[in-house]
Design a protein around this motif. Structure first.
Motif, PDB file in Angstrom:
ATOM      1  N   TYR A  47       0.832  -1.217   0.000  1.00 56.12           N
ATOM      2  CA  TYR A  47       0.000   0.000   0.000  1.00 56.12           C
ATOM      3  C   TYR A  47       0.859   1.258   0.000  1.00 56.12           C
ATOM      4  O   TYR A  47       0.494   2.278  -0.605  1.00 56.12           O
ATOM      5  CB  TYR A  47      -0.937  -0.013   1.206  1.00 56.12           C
ATOM      6  N   HIS A  48       1.976   1.203   0.685  1.00 55.19           N
ATOM      7  CA  HIS A  48       2.864   2.371   0.714  1.00 55.19           C
ATOM      8  C   HIS A  48       3.375   2.700  -0.690  1.00 55.19           C
ATOM      9  O   HIS A  48       3.256   3.845  -1.153  1.00 55.19           O
ATOM     10  CB  HIS A  48       4.038   2.092   1.662  1.00 55.19           C
ATOM     11  N   GLU A  49       3.933   1.709  -1.371  1.00 58.34           N
ATOM     12  CA  GLU A  49       4.447   1.954  -2.719  1.00 58.34           C
ATOM     13  C   GLU A  49       3.316   2.226  -3.699  1.00 58.34           C
ATOM     14  O   GLU A  49       3.468   3.033  -4.621  1.00 58.34           O
ATOM     15  CB  GLU A  49       5.277   0.760  -3.187  1.00 58.34           C
ATOM     16  N   GLY A  50       2.178   1.564  -3.498  1.00 54.35           N
ATOM     17  CA  GLY A  50       1.020   1.864  -4.341  1.00 54.35           C
ATOM     18  C   GLY A  50       0.554   3.291  -4.178  1.00 54.35           C
ATOM     19  O   GLY A  50       0.115   3.939  -5.141  1.00 54.35           O
ATOM     20  N   GLY A  51       0.633   3.815  -2.938  1.00 53.59           N
ATOM     21  CA  GLY A  51       0.264   5.210  -2.710  1.00 53.59           C
ATOM     22  C   GLY A  51       1.159   6.162  -3.468  1.00 53.59           C
ATOM     23  O   GLY A  51       0.689   7.137  -4.083  1.00 53.59           O
ATOM     24  N   LEU A  57      -6.255   1.789  -5.871  1.00 53.56           N
ATOM     25  CA  LEU A  57      -5.212   1.543  -4.868  1.00 53.56           C
ATOM     26  C   LEU A  57      -5.294   0.115  -4.328  1.00 53.56           C
ATOM     27  O   LEU A  57      -4.275  -0.576  -4.189  1.00 53.56           O
ATOM     28  CB  LEU A  57      -5.342   2.558  -3.731  1.00 53.56           C
ATOM     29  N   ASP A  58      -6.512  -0.342  -4.035  1.00 53.39           N
ATOM     30  CA  ASP A  58      -6.668  -1.709  -3.529  1.00 53.39           C
ATOM     31  C   ASP A  58      -6.260  -2.736  -4.577  1.00 53.39           C
ATOM     32  O   ASP A  58      -5.592  -3.736  -4.269  1.00 53.39           O
ATOM     33  CB  ASP A  58      -8.124  -1.932  -3.109  1.00 53.39           C
ATOM     34  N   ALA A  59      -6.669  -2.500  -5.839  1.00 52.93           N
ATOM     35  CA  ALA A  59      -6.301  -3.443  -6.901  1.00 52.93           C
ATOM     36  C   ALA A  59      -4.791  -3.471  -7.110  1.00 52.93           C
ATOM     37  O   ALA A  59      -4.191  -4.541  -7.319  1.00 52.93           O
ATOM     38  CB  ALA A  59      -7.020  -3.059  -8.197  1.00 52.93           C
ATOM     39  N   ILE A  77     -14.866  -1.464   0.098  1.00 53.68           N
ATOM     40  CA  ILE A  77     -14.445  -2.532  -0.808  1.00 53.68           C
ATOM     41  C   ILE A  77     -14.004  -3.709   0.036  1.00 53.68           C
ATOM     42  O   ILE A  77     -13.236  -3.559   0.975  1.00 53.68           O
ATOM     43  CB  ILE A  77     -13.295  -2.069  -1.716  1.00 53.68           C
ATOM     44  N   ASP A  78     -14.507  -4.885  -0.307  1.00 55.91           N
ATOM     45  CA  ASP A  78     -14.172  -6.103   0.418  1.00 55.91           C
ATOM     46  C   ASP A  78     -12.988  -6.772  -0.281  1.00 55.91           C
ATOM     47  O   ASP A  78     -13.095  -7.210  -1.419  1.00 55.91           O
ATOM     48  CB  ASP A  78     -15.369  -7.053   0.450  1.00 55.91           C
ATOM     49  N   LEU A  79     -11.850  -6.843   0.424  1.00 57.55           N
ATOM     50  CA  LEU A  79     -10.665  -7.457  -0.159  1.00 57.55           C
ATOM     51  C   LEU A  79     -10.521  -8.915   0.231  1.00 57.55           C
ATOM     52  O   LEU A  79      -9.597  -9.577  -0.194  1.00 57.55           O
ATOM     53  CB  LEU A  79      -9.406  -6.683   0.268  1.00 57.55           C
ATOM     54  N   GLY A  80     -11.376  -9.411   1.062  1.00 58.06           N
ATOM     55  CA  GLY A  80     -11.404 -10.842   1.354  1.00 58.06           C
ATOM     56  C   GLY A  80     -10.310 -11.303   2.279  1.00 58.06           C
ATOM     57  O   GLY A  80     -10.544 -11.577   3.436  1.00 58.06           O
ATOM     58  N   ALA A  81      -9.095 -11.436   1.810  1.00 56.89           N
ATOM     59  CA  ALA A  81      -8.020 -12.110   2.544  1.00 56.89           C
ATOM     60  C   ALA A  81      -7.218 -11.166   3.411  1.00 56.89           C
ATOM     61  O   ALA A  81      -6.075 -11.432   3.733  1.00 56.89           O
ATOM     62  CB  ALA A  81      -7.082 -12.795   1.558  1.00 56.89           C
TER      63      ALA A  81
END
Length: 667
Positions: A423-427, A579-581, A635-639
């Motif tokens: 998430y950090h690098e995705g941000g 971001l989640d994807a 958003i439901d990310l499941g795992a």
């Protein structure tokens, strides 16, 4: 302890000298008499075993010749104390001796001379060996003032201008210097004066020393090479003597070229040393100034020097008449990088699909040394994998190694740390993509490399030599993107953003104090560039503005950082699904290239363009309408096991500091 080094040192020779002297004294002092105790000698006299006796008053010694030969001869001697002298004489008088002599010795003149000379010889020998060890051998003893310059011989491997790429302007200037030396009459016919010196300056690794070696290879004249630090020694006057000797030797073999590498070691600004100056270094510099522009104007000697700190050189060294040419050797542009890669790629088996132009585009800001290291690392990786050709995979890994260090495969990260890193690098990547003035994101990885747990590569598509205010604001925004992503997703930021915050703060402070990009501070350079050299790089700068203005600077810097934080916050909440994807894709593949990122970022919502900035606009930034912060659907990310909060975190409440009204209202 290194015994081999100890055996090569002067200590062994000193010990040998002491042993030789001791043996010599023992041989000189030995006279064939066997030493006995005083009581034994007196007993021999009383028993009438002595044929003759000789009393040596100076040594308080008695030499006896016995009547009968013993196992060790018939000559003995004994010594006596002054208090027992009368007793010894009485014993001799009472004995029945055939011969009795008194010897008043004045000493052996040869022994006396040796006793006087040998101590001074030993001291001189010790001093001689100490000096020879410091000067690198006995052949350098007492030759401190001799130049240490190396003469490049014709038999040494030559580097020509064909081996240098990416510095066309510097090569053009240096080719003219070569022509000066080869055909001086052509230039003197039109009244041109041969330049005395050429200064090559630029960042480390740009090829300054290589250019000097190329001049040596091209010019068929003597070429003397020396480092600036070779002039100065611990002995006073050595540096100036070496400068005189170097120029004397060059003048005797003129036309000639002298190359001084890292001239800042001796050419630093005078008066910058602790306590008002460093006499030895300044004497060396003064002698260098005299030799470069003395009374002899007919000498055909050119001095070429290299440094990456031209700002600290003495002004007298930089004036025309000494360094007439000052040539900047900067990092090469894209075309120059391609030529450098072609030069270093000779002799390396490159695969058919390798395009050096593409590699040159991937390496903006790389110097010639960096590019040489890239190809060398790629060759090492290819050999390590038992391959025969250097392919694009090896080149990409080599670029990453040069930029960020080797991959740390042994570092095992917990799943939670991997998720935070993703998430950090995705941000970072998402904010950089959503800005309007940033370069494209070419690569993201969450594999640890060097000191980083992951990194995002934002590469320009073309060379740039200036940066606009909006581009700097975009850099601040995507620098804060990683920290903001952690706040939004986990509500618990980590220490991973410390370097991002450091870089963002440094950029914001430069915008305020150096670039004049703050409307409230204005276009003013804050902070003195004059520094005291002996205080060091970080302590030398001086603040030449008031405490009140310092508070304003801090407020402006904080305002820039907070605005960048807000922009990153809005972008990430606006594109939360992307971001989640992106984070899930990183967790699965660990590294994403530009093609994969382009598919993920296809529907990114861009940031609303900023209002036009005018330097005369003195309105406080807080008076402008705030950028709306849209809500994000869950958003439901499941795992994720509850590690991620699908709702946006509440915006932290900030206390806005009151801004001082301008003294003069804008027209």
């Amino acid at each position: 302890m290194d015994f081999k080094k100890l055996l090569r040192g002067p200590l062994v020779y000193i010990l040998l000298a002491v042993i030789v002297v001791s043996v010599g004294f023992s041989l000189l002092s030995g006279n064939g008499f066997r030493e006995v105790s005083t009581s034994e000698g007196l007993e021999m006299l009383s028993d009438n075993e002595v044929e003759s006796a000789t009393v040596i008053d100076a040594d308080q010694r008695v030499d006896l010749v016995l009547t009968q030969d013993g196992d060790e001869g018939n000559q003995v001697q004994f010594h006596y104390a002054t208090a027992r002298g009368e007793e010894v004489i009485n014993a001799i008088n009472d004995s029945q001796l055939n011969t009795f002599d008194d010897e008043v010795s004045t000493g052996n003149w040869f022994t006396s001379i040796l006793g006087f000379v040998i101590p001074f010889a030993i001291i001189g020998l010790i001093f001689w060996f100490l000096l020879s060890s410091m000067q690198g051998g006995g052949n350098r003893v007492m030759q401190f003032g001799k130049s240490k310059a190396k003469l490049v011989s014709k038999e040494s491997p030559k580097v020509t201008f064909d081996d240098v790429a990416g510095a066309d302007e510097a090569i053009e200037e240096l080719e003219e210097i070569k022509d000066f030396l080869k055909e001086p009459a052509k230039f003197q016919a039109v009244g041109a004066r041969i330049p005395k010196g050429v200064l090559l300056y630029g960042p480390p690794g740009t090829g300054k020393t290589l250019l000097a070696r190329a001049v040596a290879g091209e010019a068929n004249v003597p070429f003397y090479s020396i480092s600036g630090s070779d002039f100065v020694e611990m002995f006073v006057g050595v540096g100036a003597s070496r400068v005189r000797d170097l120029f004397k030797e060059a003048k005797e073999n003129s036309p000639a070229i002298i190359f001084v590498d890292e001239i800042d070691a001796v050419g630093r600004h005078r008066g910058s040393g602790s306590g008002g100056g460093h006499d030895e270094r300044e004497q060396t510099l003064n002698q260098l100034l005299v030799e470069m522009d003395g009374f002899d104007v007919k000498t055909n000697v050119i001095l070429i020097a290299a440094t990456n700190r031209p700002d600290i050189l003495d002004p007298a060294l930089l004036r025309p008449g000494r360094f007439d040419r000052q040539i900047g050797v900067d990092a090469p542009d894209m075309l120059g990088r391609k030529k450098i890669l072609e030069v270093h790629g000779k002799g390396k088996p490159l695969a058919a699909g390798v395009d050096l132009e593409v590699l040159a585009r991937k390496t903006p800001g790389f110097t010639g040394a960096d590019l040489a290291s890239v190809l060398n690392e790629a060759a090492l990786l290819t050999a390590r994998s038992n391959a025969q050709l250097i392919d694009n995979r090896a080149l990409d890994e080599a670029v990453d190694r040069v930029m960020s260090g080797p991959q740390r495969r042994t570092r095992v990260m917990r799943d939670q740390e991997k998720l935070i890193t993703a998430y950090h690098e995705g941000g970072h990547a998402l904010v950089a993509t959503a800005m309007n003035n940033t370069d494209p994101v070419t690569k993201i990885t969450i594999l640890p490399r060097g000191r980083a747990l992951g990194y995002t590569m934002v590469m320009p598509v073309e060379d740039r030599y200036s940066v606009s205010r909006n581009e700097l604001l975009d850099q601040l925004a995507y620098a804060m993107g990683g920290r903001v992503a952690e706040e939004i997703v986990f509500h618990d930021p980590t220490t991973g953003a410390s370097n991002d915050i450091e870089k963002a703060t440094s950029t914001a402070r430069k915008m305020v104090t150096e670039f004049g990009m703050s409307a409230n501070i204005g276009s003013v350079k804050l902070g003195s560039g004059n520094s005291e050299m002996f205080l060091g790089r970080d302590m030398g700068s001086q603040r030449d503005y008031s405490e009140r203005l310092s508070e304003q600077v801090d407020a402006e810097v904080r305002e820039l950082i907070e605005n960048a934080h807000d922009e990153a916050w809005n972008v990430l909440n606006e594109n939360r699904d992307i971001l989640d994807a992106l984070a899930l894709e990183l967790l699965e593949k660990e590294t994403l290239d530009q093609t994969q990122l382009a598919a993920i970022f296809a529907d990114v919502k861009k940031l609303t363009p900023r209002p036009q900035w005018l330097s005369s606009d003195r309105r406080p930034v807080s008076d402008r309408p705030p950028i709306p912060m849209p809500e994000k659907a869950p958003i439901d990310l499941g795992a994720t096991d509850g590690a991620i909060d699908s709702e946006p975190a509440p915006k932290p409440t900030r206390v806005t500091r009151p801004r001082r009204a301008p003294d003069i209202a804008p027209a």
